[in-house]
Design a protein around this motif. Structure first.
Motif, short mmCIF file in Angstrom:
data_model
loop_
_atom_site.label_atom_id
_atom_site.label_comp_id
_atom_site.label_asym_id
_atom_site.label_seq_id
_atom_site.Cartn_x
_atom_site.Cartn_y
_atom_site.Cartn_z
N VAL A 141 -4.26 5.79 3.92
CA VAL A 141 -3.91 4.87 2.84
C VAL A 141 -4.37 5.51 1.53
O VAL A 141 -5.55 5.81 1.35
CB VAL A 141 -4.60 3.50 3.02
CG1 VAL A 141 -4.26 2.58 1.85
CG2 VAL A 141 -4.16 2.86 4.33
N LEU A 142 -3.40 5.70 0.63
CA LEU A 142 -3.73 6.34 -0.65
C LEU A 142 -4.05 5.31 -1.74
O LEU A 142 -5.03 5.43 -2.45
CB LEU A 142 -2.57 7.23 -1.10
CG LEU A 142 -2.11 8.31 -0.11
CD1 LEU A 142 -0.95 9.10 -0.69
CD2 LEU A 142 -3.27 9.24 0.25
N LEU A 158 -10.45 7.68 2.58
CA LEU A 158 -9.22 8.39 2.96
C LEU A 158 -9.22 8.72 4.45
O LEU A 158 -8.44 9.56 4.90
CB LEU A 158 -9.08 9.67 2.13
CG LEU A 158 -8.70 9.46 0.66
CD1 LEU A 158 -8.71 10.80 -0.08
CD2 LEU A 158 -7.34 8.80 0.54
N SER A 159 -10.05 8.03 5.21
CA SER A 159 -10.12 8.29 6.65
C SER A 159 -8.79 7.92 7.32
O SER A 159 -8.19 6.89 6.99
CB SER A 159 -11.24 7.45 7.27
OG SER A 159 -12.49 7.80 6.74
N PRO A 160 -8.35 8.75 8.27
CA PRO A 160 -7.12 8.40 9.00
C PRO A 160 -7.30 7.11 9.80
O PRO A 160 -8.38 6.84 10.33
CB PRO A 160 -6.93 9.59 9.94
CG PRO A 160 -7.72 10.70 9.34
CD PRO A 160 -8.88 10.05 8.64
N TYR A 187 0.85 -1.19 0.00
CA TYR A 187 0.00 0.00 0.00
C TYR A 187 0.89 1.25 0.00
O TYR A 187 2.01 1.21 0.50
CB TYR A 187 -0.89 0.01 1.25
CG TYR A 187 -1.87 -1.12 1.28
CD1 TYR A 187 -3.19 -0.95 0.90
CD2 TYR A 187 -1.47 -2.40 1.68
CE1 TYR A 187 -4.09 -2.00 0.93
CE2 TYR A 187 -2.37 -3.46 1.70
CZ TYR A 187 -3.67 -3.25 1.32
OH TYR A 187 -4.56 -4.29 1.35
N ARG A 188 0.33 2.31 -0.53
CA ARG A 188 1.03 3.60 -0.47
C ARG A 188 0.35 4.46 0.59
O ARG A 188 -0.86 4.67 0.55
CB ARG A 188 1.00 4.29 -1.83
CG ARG A 188 1.79 5.57 -1.85
CD ARG A 188 2.08 6.03 -3.27
NE ARG A 188 2.73 7.34 -3.30
CZ ARG A 188 4.01 7.54 -3.02
NH1 ARG A 188 4.77 6.53 -2.71
NH2 ARG A 188 4.52 8.75 -3.05
N LEU A 189 1.15 4.93 1.52
CA LEU A 189 0.62 5.66 2.67
C LEU A 189 1.09 7.11 2.68
O LEU A 189 2.15 7.44 2.11
CB LEU A 189 1.11 5.00 3.97
CG LEU A 189 0.25 3.91 4.61
CD1 LEU A 189 -0.04 2.80 3.62
CD2 LEU A 189 0.94 3.32 5.83
N MET A 190 0.33 7.94 3.35
CA MET A 190 0.76 9.30 3.65
C MET A 190 0.75 9.47 5.16
O MET A 190 -0.23 9.09 5.81
CB MET A 190 -0.17 10.33 3.01
CG MET A 190 0.28 11.76 3.29
SD MET A 190 -0.79 13.01 2.54
CE MET A 190 -2.05 13.17 3.79
N ILE A 191 1.83 9.97 5.70
CA ILE A 191 1.90 10.24 7.14
C ILE A 191 2.14 11.73 7.33
O ILE A 191 3.09 12.29 6.77
CB ILE A 191 3.03 9.44 7.81
CG1 ILE A 191 2.84 7.95 7.57
CG2 ILE A 191 3.10 9.75 9.30
CD1 ILE A 191 3.98 7.09 8.08
#
Lengths: 138, 157
Positions: B70-71, B99-101, B45-49
């Protein structure tokens, strides 16, 4: 005994001449199919099985899709049972904090986690509790 | 020993050391955003933090704790799941719930604080979440435990 051995070798050579082009180097079962059509069907089944195994081992399919594929291969009941068991084993190791985390992020249950393939500091993080909000109306 | 808030520089250094595949997108003195891959059980998965140091007007979620989204591939909602429908352990956000955290720790129990390193807590916890999420997607059951804000104690499964 020598005569029986020679007969066996002759049979093996004949089988090899007939079936070598099928890319099967030796018998994979003790009961060969009755004729070439059955043999061909059997080989096609093996090829399909190999492709299905490759799909199961790849990271192209999601677990739900792998579950469906397992259902096609072995039946829905066994597939559901084995996927539930797998998910439960992973979940238990997460909940109990016994899993390790590989450098890729993959969660490894304690039983399969070799120390050499995990990042030392991030490998076994401290415990935590999943939290969160409920869907409105639930 | 007095606990000390980790600086953004310390967070960035630890992320680079432990999760080098995460790229730092921006890092002013008080905030950082990373993008990177993290493997689930079967897929990556590609994530944004997103994380910011606490401020007095700490209304932004990322200034209270690291926010992980999670993108790709997009999270899937399952309203028919036997447990945790339609998406387990997230802070549901609009307009796009996928796109919920992720809710990775018990905020009320103080399981994370600003003196923790994201690389040693948030990222491995996100890996835990992804593994359990894939199991949930396949079975409709959440095996990773946890609790919701209204529940007094952690549930067994």
């Amino acid at each position: 005994v020598r005569r029986a051995g020679q007969q066996h070798q002759r049979r093996a050579r004949r089988h090899y001449r007939l079936y070598a082009h099928r890319s099967i180097r030796g018998p994979v079962t003790d009961r060969w199919p009755a004729d070439l059509t059955a043999q061909s069907t059997y080989i096609d089944d093996l090829k399909l099985f190999r492709q299905q195994l490759a799909a199961l081992m790849s990271d192209e399919l999601s677990l739900p899709n792998k579950s469906k594929l397992l259902g096609v291969m072995f039946g829905e009941g066994p597939a559901r049972a084995v996927v539930e068991d797998y998910a439960a084993r992973i979940g238990d190791s997460v909940r109990q904090g016994t899993r390790r985390i590989a450098p890729s992020g993959r969660v490894l249950p304690a039983a399969v986690a070799a120390p050499a393939i995990v990042t030392p500091a991030a490998a076994q993080p401290r415990g935590h509790t999943f939290h969160g909000s409920r869907w409105p109306g639930k | 020993l007095a606990r000390q808030v980790k600086t953004i520089r310390e967070q960035v250094r630890a992320m680079k050391q432990h999760w080098p595949s995460f790229a730092l997108a921006e890092a002013p003195d008080d905030k950082a955003v990373w993008f990177g891959p993290l493997a689930g059980l079967e897929r990556t998965y590609r994530l944004m933090i997103e994380y910011g140091l606490p401020t007095r007007a700490a209304d932004a979620m990322c200034r209270r704790f690291p926010v992980v989204r999670v993108l790709l591939p997009r999270l899937e909602l399952n309203f028919d799941a036997a447990e945790e429908a339609p998406l387990p352990h997230v802070y549901f956000s609009k307009p796009d719930p996928t796109l919920s955290p992720l809710c990775l720790f018990d905020v009320e129990a103080g399981e994370w604080s600003h003196d923790d390193l994201i690389a040693l807590t948030t990222v491995p916890w996100a890996a835990d979440w992804l593994a359990c999420y894939e199991g949930w997607l396949a079975t409709g059951r959440w095996f990773g435990g946890g609790r919701h804000a209204s529940m007094p104690q952690a549930k067994a499964s």
